[in-house]
Design an enzyme around this catalytic site. Structure first.
Site, short mmCIF file in Angstrom:
data_model
loop_
_atom_site.label_atom_id
_atom_site.label_comp_id
_atom_site.label_asym_id
_atom_site.label_seq_id
_atom_site.Cartn_x
_atom_site.Cartn_y
_atom_site.Cartn_z
N ASP A 87 0.87 -1.17 0.00
CA ASP A 87 0.00 0.00 0.00
C ASP A 87 0.92 1.23 0.00
O ASP A 87 2.11 1.11 0.30
CB ASP A 87 -0.89 -0.02 1.24
CG ASP A 87 -1.79 1.19 1.34
OD1 ASP A 87 -2.39 1.57 0.33
OD2 ASP A 87 -1.89 1.75 2.45
N ASP A 147 -0.02 5.11 1.14
CA ASP A 147 -0.14 6.05 2.25
C ASP A 147 -0.30 5.31 3.57
O ASP A 147 -1.18 4.47 3.72
CB ASP A 147 -1.34 6.98 2.03
CG ASP A 147 -1.15 8.33 2.70
OD1 ASP A 147 -0.15 8.50 3.41
OD2 ASP A 147 -2.00 9.21 2.50
N THR A 181 -2.66 0.81 -4.42
CA THR A 181 -3.16 1.90 -3.59
C THR A 181 -4.60 2.28 -3.92
O THR A 181 -5.07 2.05 -5.04
CB THR A 181 -2.27 3.14 -3.76
OG1 THR A 181 -2.78 4.21 -2.98
CG2 THR A 181 -2.19 3.56 -5.22
N SER A 182 -5.26 2.88 -2.94
CA SER A 182 -6.61 3.42 -3.16
C SER A 182 -6.55 4.82 -3.75
O SER A 182 -7.59 5.39 -4.09
CB SER A 182 -7.38 3.45 -1.83
OG SER A 182 -7.61 2.14 -1.36
N LYS A 232 -10.56 -1.49 -2.31
CA LYS A 232 -10.40 -2.18 -1.03
C LYS A 232 -11.61 -1.86 -0.15
O LYS A 232 -12.11 -0.74 -0.19
CB LYS A 232 -9.12 -1.70 -0.34
CG LYS A 232 -7.85 -1.91 -1.15
CD LYS A 232 -6.66 -1.23 -0.48
CE LYS A 232 -5.40 -1.26 -1.32
NZ LYS A 232 -4.26 -0.57 -0.69
N ASP A 236 -1.48 -0.85 6.28
CA ASP A 236 -1.65 -0.18 7.57
C ASP A 236 -3.09 -0.06 7.99
O ASP A 236 -3.39 0.20 9.16
CB ASP A 236 -1.04 1.23 7.52
CG ASP A 236 -1.84 2.15 6.62
OD1 ASP A 236 -2.29 3.21 7.08
OD2 ASP A 236 -2.03 1.81 5.43
#
Length: 224
Positions: free
Chosen positions: A14, A16, A109-110, A141, A166
């Site tokens: 991921d 961030d 990543t989102s 996600k 995270d």
């Protein structure tokens, strides 16, 4: 604490909260976005970390047309790309990425691809040629699609990969995809990350060491 050593095919990170931290910027920008679009109590808006902006927009403004969603997405992208105050690379990340063969890792990543590249360039981090951003999936996600596609672009099965996350939504996505998940502390507690299904949790990537071995990677870290 326990010492863990595993051999895997690839790593799916991921962004961030794992590689960089831009939480302060995210919170500032979404408050501005909420005020701009008339969301009630805009200054107290709480963002679900690890969720795609397009899904957040649809949650805040369920009556938006597709054109309005697109406009809203562009607006939050512009805000976040311009706001790099407080952006930082997290502990151990530069060293870890430098130790990895480029064909053995990617980012899932989102964030949109435009925001992803803007953040990484601002942070001065390397990034792979092939990666998975919010624009590349139909389902964000915690759906497994992002991490399934991440493993696919590396040419590995998800079972052969470790997801590094995270946030509970990302942990859930990795687990649902069939990967083992290494959680890192920062945005959530170890209890929250384990409750979401993480296989292990480390304090930071500073404790993660990777060695290239025949057919893959040997990953060593201290789990909490």
């Amino acid at each position: 604490m326990s010492e863990v050593a595993i051999e895997i095919k690839g790593l799916l990170f991921d962004m961030d909260g794992v590689l960089i931290s831009s939480i302060a910027s995210v919170n500032r920008c979404w408050k501005l976005w909420a005020a701009h679009y008339g969301v009630a109590d805009a200054q107290n808006v709480q963002i679900a970390h690890g969720v795609r902006a397009v899904d957040l927009i649809k949650g805040y403004k369920p009556g938006f047309t597709e054109a309005e969603v697109t406009e809203g997405l562009r607006y939050i992208e512009d805000l976040e790309i311009a706001d790099t105050e407080g952006l930082k690379v997290l502990a151990g990340v530069r060293e870890l990425l430098a130790s990895l063969p480029p064909e053995r890792w990617t980012i899932v990543t989102s964030a949109t691809r435009r925001l992803l590249l803007g953040r990484l360039k601002a942070a001065g981090l390397p990034y792979p040629d092939r990666l998975i951003a919010a624009d590349d999936v139909v389902n964000g996600k915690p759906h497994p699609e992002p991490y399934m596609k991440g493993a696919e672009i590396l040419g590995f099965s998800t079972k052969g990969c470790v997801v590094v996350e995270d946030a509970p939504s990302g942990v859930g996505a990795g687990v649902a995809a069939g990967a083992r998940v290494l959680g890192v502390l920062g945005t959530h507690t170890a209890e929250e990350i384990y409750a979401a299904g993480a296989t292990w949790v480390a304090r930071s990537l500073e404790s993660v060491k990777v060695t290239v071995v025949e057919g893959g990677l040997r990953v060593e870290f201290e789990a909490v």
